[in-house]
Design a protein around this motif. Structure first.
Motif, PDB file in Angstrom:
ATOM      1  N   LEU A   2      62.543  72.447 119.624  1.00 38.23           N
ATOM      2  CA  LEU A   2      61.640  72.170 120.745  1.00 38.23           C
ATOM      3  C   LEU A   2      61.794  70.701 121.168  1.00 38.23           C
ATOM      4  O   LEU A   2      62.375  69.903 120.421  1.00 38.23           O
ATOM      5  CB  LEU A   2      60.201  72.444 120.311  1.00 38.23           C
ATOM      6  CG  LEU A   2      59.923  73.898 119.901  1.00 38.23           C
ATOM      7  CD1 LEU A   2      58.521  74.043 119.335  1.00 38.23           C
ATOM      8  CD2 LEU A   2      60.117  74.840 121.097  1.00 38.23           C
ATOM      9  N   PRO A   3      61.238  70.338 122.320  1.00 36.01           N
ATOM     10  CA  PRO A   3      61.328  68.927 122.744  1.00 36.01           C
ATOM     11  C   PRO A   3      60.790  67.962 121.687  1.00 36.01           C
ATOM     12  O   PRO A   3      61.270  66.832 121.571  1.00 36.01           O
ATOM     13  CB  PRO A   3      60.460  68.890 124.008  1.00 36.01           C
ATOM     14  CG  PRO A   3      60.499  70.286 124.539  1.00 36.01           C
ATOM     15  CD  PRO A   3      60.606  71.191 123.357  1.00 36.01           C
ATOM     16  N   THR A   4      59.818  68.414 120.882  1.00 33.15           N
ATOM     17  CA  THR A   4      59.271  67.545 119.823  1.00 33.15           C
ATOM     18  C   THR A   4      60.373  67.110 118.852  1.00 33.15           C
ATOM     19  O   THR A   4      60.416  65.956 118.421  1.00 33.15           O
ATOM     20  CB  THR A   4      58.199  68.316 119.014  1.00 33.15           C
ATOM     21  OG1 THR A   4      58.723  69.608 118.700  1.00 33.15           O
ATOM     22  CG2 THR A   4      56.920  68.474 119.784  1.00 33.15           C
ATOM     23  N   LEU A  59      51.542  78.146 116.625  1.00 29.47           N
ATOM     24  CA  LEU A  59      52.468  77.383 115.779  1.00 29.47           C
ATOM     25  C   LEU A  59      52.833  76.036 116.397  1.00 29.47           C
ATOM     26  O   LEU A  59      53.002  75.040 115.683  1.00 29.47           O
ATOM     27  CB  LEU A  59      53.731  78.209 115.505  1.00 29.47           C
ATOM     28  CG  LEU A  59      53.502  79.435 114.598  1.00 29.47           C
ATOM     29  CD1 LEU A  59      54.709  80.359 114.603  1.00 29.47           C
ATOM     30  CD2 LEU A  59      53.179  78.977 113.173  1.00 29.47           C
ATOM     31  N   VAL A  60      52.938  75.998 117.711  1.00 30.39           N
ATOM     32  CA  VAL A  60      53.243  74.718 118.383  1.00 30.39           C
ATOM     33  C   VAL A  60      52.105  73.737 118.132  1.00 30.39           C
ATOM     34  O   VAL A  60      52.329  72.566 117.789  1.00 30.39           O
ATOM     35  CB  VAL A  60      53.448  74.921 119.907  1.00 30.39           C
ATOM     36  CG1 VAL A  60      53.426  73.586 120.641  1.00 30.39           C
ATOM     37  CG2 VAL A  60      54.760  75.643 120.174  1.00 30.39           C
ATOM     38  N   VAL A 110      55.708  58.129 121.101  1.00 26.21           N
ATOM     39  CA  VAL A 110      56.573  58.427 122.253  1.00 26.21           C
ATOM     40  C   VAL A 110      55.733  58.558 123.518  1.00 26.21           C
ATOM     41  O   VAL A 110      55.984  57.898 124.522  1.00 26.21           O
ATOM     42  CB  VAL A 110      57.352  59.750 122.030  1.00 26.21           C
ATOM     43  CG1 VAL A 110      58.255  60.051 123.216  1.00 26.21           C
ATOM     44  CG2 VAL A 110      58.151  59.688 120.745  1.00 26.21           C
ATOM     45  N   LYS A 111      54.750  59.427 123.473  1.00 24.05           N
ATOM     46  CA  LYS A 111      53.815  59.606 124.582  1.00 24.05           C
ATOM     47  C   LYS A 111      52.622  60.413 124.103  1.00 24.05           C
ATOM     48  O   LYS A 111      52.659  60.971 122.997  1.00 24.05           O
ATOM     49  CB  LYS A 111      54.494  60.222 125.808  1.00 24.05           C
ATOM     50  CG  LYS A 111      55.217  61.527 125.600  1.00 24.05           C
ATOM     51  CD  LYS A 111      55.744  62.083 126.922  1.00 24.05           C
ATOM     52  CE  LYS A 111      57.141  61.593 127.269  1.00 24.05           C
ATOM     53  NZ  LYS A 111      57.823  62.401 128.250  1.00 24.05           N
ATOM     54  N   PRO A 112      51.546  60.485 124.899  1.00 22.56           N
ATOM     55  CA  PRO A 112      50.365  61.226 124.443  1.00 22.56           C
ATOM     56  C   PRO A 112      50.704  62.682 124.102  1.00 22.56           C
ATOM     57  O   PRO A 112      51.519  63.308 124.788  1.00 22.56           O
ATOM     58  CB  PRO A 112      49.416  61.152 125.642  1.00 22.56           C
ATOM     59  CG  PRO A 112      49.902  60.003 126.457  1.00 22.56           C
ATOM     60  CD  PRO A 112      51.359  59.876 126.224  1.00 22.56           C
ATOM     61  N   GLU A 114      52.837  68.386 124.647  1.00 25.30           N
ATOM     62  CA  GLU A 114      52.481  69.804 124.583  1.00 25.30           C
ATOM     63  C   GLU A 114      52.828  70.494 125.908  1.00 25.30           C
ATOM     64  O   GLU A 114      53.415  71.583 125.923  1.00 25.30           O
ATOM     65  CB  GLU A 114      50.988  69.940 124.279  1.00 25.30           C
ATOM     66  CG  GLU A 114      50.576  71.376 124.046  1.00 25.30           C
ATOM     67  CD  GLU A 114      49.100  71.509 123.659  1.00 25.30           C
ATOM     68  OE1 GLU A 114      48.565  70.611 122.984  1.00 25.30           O
ATOM     69  OE2 GLU A 114      48.497  72.521 124.054  1.00 25.30           O
ATOM     70  N   ALA A 115      52.511  69.814 127.009  1.00 27.11           N
ATOM     71  CA  ALA A 115      52.817  70.399 128.330  1.00 27.11           C
ATOM     72  C   ALA A 115      54.325  70.591 128.481  1.00 27.11           C
ATOM     73  O   ALA A 115      54.787  71.609 129.030  1.00 27.11           O
ATOM     74  CB  ALA A 115      52.273  69.486 129.435  1.00 27.11           C
ATOM     75  N   GLU A 116      55.097  69.642 127.967  1.00 28.05           N
ATOM     76  CA  GLU A 116      56.566  69.772 128.061  1.00 28.05           C
ATOM     77  C   GLU A 116      57.069  70.957 127.233  1.00 28.05           C
ATOM     78  O   GLU A 116      57.991  71.660 127.646  1.00 28.05           O
ATOM     79  CB  GLU A 116      57.251  68.490 127.563  1.00 28.05           C
ATOM     80  CG  GLU A 116      57.146  67.359 128.565  1.00 28.05           C
ATOM     81  CD  GLU A 116      57.665  66.029 128.011  1.00 28.05           C
ATOM     82  OE1 GLU A 116      58.508  66.029 127.101  1.00 28.05           O
ATOM     83  OE2 GLU A 116      57.195  64.987 128.498  1.00 28.05           O
TER      84      GLU A 116
END
Ligand code: GDP
Ligand code: IMO
Ligand code: MG
Length: 428
Positions: free
Chosen positions: A107-109, A158-159, A173-175, A180-182
């Motif tokens: 994922l992007p995370t 799970l996310v 990195v960012k809020p 989550e939105a990404e």
């Protein structure tokens, strides 16, 4: 029919993609068993060039079925992008590509965490594709598998759990809300896309095996990047070695009949870490330009070095190699002399094997043997006897010193620029 594993015998980029594609003609199934889109496999045939990252090189052989196995980490964006690229170029993918329900999802995370660590002073020169952080989540038992990704309510739960666990790092990195939105952006369409390929690939491969199908297991990366057996910590986060093929494809060891290790006629490495036979200066620049030694995934210039026999002996051992392929012999044409590392000196003492301790891996000094080298264009050679005498002597000397047959010699990027010395011996 026993399966054949094709594994990188060095630090990756040995030409596995070309060789798997070449051997794929004789296979029914090709399976990628580890890694993710950190890999870059170049395949050239009929004047066309393909760069594959995630999908097995067997996809470019009509009729061959392909599996992205349990042990692979899959970025859904990269997966969709690669399928669409192939379809745009006229390759039939649907019905021939199966994605394991057990594979973990990047994922992007994971990409943020990989980048953060690389840029935060603890880097080892990763590809920043999120590979390490995804495997970390898998081992920590908080990973998300393709089966979970396909189930919207599990996925959401799970996310959120994963974001909570990694919050301390991610908020640098960012809020979290933005991240989550990404993660959820475009999810629904991507979920539907992935669902078309998802399957219990272990079952499919078992049915194929029972019918006597030929299965080719394709590694990404290389033996010296193996998490357990490579130049730790300058490694990837999975097991490219042949043993990893069983875990990552979901087949038992008794399925495998032979293992072919792919090595260049010299050595390259991208990223940081020990590289005993590394050369710099004019020679490295020459080989880099002639051999086009730039990473397929990141574009980084590859580090260049001589062939390292203690390193290859370690690869033979850890993979149980039954044969070798030597690629890029053509690149060494005109290089005089060609050196081969036959042992090391470590703090004044002679040693024969690739050492394990990280300081020793950095401190060993190669002991070289020199070969006169050869000249001329090798690219039209199709039989071993077509090669210049010096080139044949080089291949045969390496083969003798390693004690493993070099069954394939590659003399160019394209499929037909391949010399097979004994086709029958390959599959065991
Ligand atoms: P992989 O990651 O192991 O599949 O290898 P890469 O595709 O990253 O890098 C190998 C590069 O060498 C690619 O550009 C191949 O097209 C190219 N290649 C493979 N075999 C040969 C060869 O025998 N000669 C030359 N000149 N290039 C080759
Ligand atoms: P193919 O399949 C060469 C290297 C990276 C870095 C280390 C860890 O094309 O041979 P990662 O992103 O995996 O966490 O990075 O591994 N690396 C490769 N080097 N070829 C590859 O793949 C590689 N995949 C990862 O440069 O040193
Ligand atoms: Mg590569």
């Amino acid at each position: 029919m026993p399966a054949l594993v094709v594994v990188g015998a060095q630090w990756g980029d040995e030409g596995k993609g070309k060789i798997v594609h070449f051997l794929g003609r004789g296979a029914d199934w090709v399976v990628r068993y580890q890694g993710g889109d950190n890999a870059g496999h170049t395949v050239v045939f009929d004047g066309q060039k393909y760069a594959l990252h995630l999908i097995p090189s067997g996809i470019l052989q009509p009729g061959v079925k392909n599996v992205v196995g349990d042990g692979v980490v899959v970025n859904p964006l990269a997966f969709e992008g690669e399928v669409r690229m192939l379809e745009r170029r006229g390759i039939k993918v649907r019905g021939r590509l199966f994605l394991s329900l057990s594979a973990h999802v990047i994922l992007p995370t994971h990409v943020y965490l990989d980048t953060l660590r690389e840029e935060g002073g603890r880097g080892i020169g990763t590809t920043k594709k999120g590979i390490g952080p995804c495997y970390e989540d898998k081992v920590a038992r908080i990973g998300i598998r393709v089966a979970d990704y396909l189930d919207a309510s599990s996925f959401r739960k799970l996310v959120r759990q994963s974001l909570k666990v990694r919050a301390a790092e991610l908020t640098k990195v960012k809020p979290l809300k933005k991240i989550e939105a990404e993660v959820f952006a475009g999810y629904e369409a991507r979920r539907r896309f992935l669902a078309r390929f998802a399957a219990d690939t272990g079952l499919l491969l078992d049915a194929a095996r029972r019918k006597g199908a030929r299965i080719l297991l394709e590694s990404a990366q290389g033996s010296m990047l193996d998490l357990d057996h490579g130049t730790y910590p300058f490694v990837t986060s999975s097991n490219p070695v042949a043993g990893g093929a069983c875990v990552g494809a979901g087949v038992g060891p008794t399925t495998i009949g032979a293992v072919n290790g792919v090595t260049k006629a010299y050595t390259t490495r991208v990223g940081l870490g020990p590289f005993p036979t590394e050369v710099e200066g004019h020679l490295a620049r020459y080989i880099r330009e002639v051999g086009k030694e730039y990473g397929v995934t990141t574009g980084r210039p590859r580090r260049i070095g001589w062939l390292d026999l203690p390193q290859l002996r370690a690869a033979i051992r850890m993979n149980g190699l039954t044969s070798l392929t030597m690629t890029k012999l053509d690149t060494l044409s005109g290089v005089h002399p060609i050196k081969v590392c036959v042992g090391y000196r470590l703090r004044g003492k002679k040693i024969a094997e690739f050492p394990i301790a990280r300081r020793d891996q950095l401190d060993v000094l190669p002991v070289y043997e020199s070969f006169a080298g050869f000249s001329g264009d090798l690219k039209d050679a199709r039989k071993f006897s077509d090669l210049p005498l010096g080139a044949r002597e080089y291949v045969l000397a390496v083969e003798r010193k390693l004690g493993v047959p070099i069954l394939i010699v590659s003399v160019g990027q394209s499929r037909e620029q391949t010399i097979v010395r004994d086709a029958k011996a390959l599959w065991g």
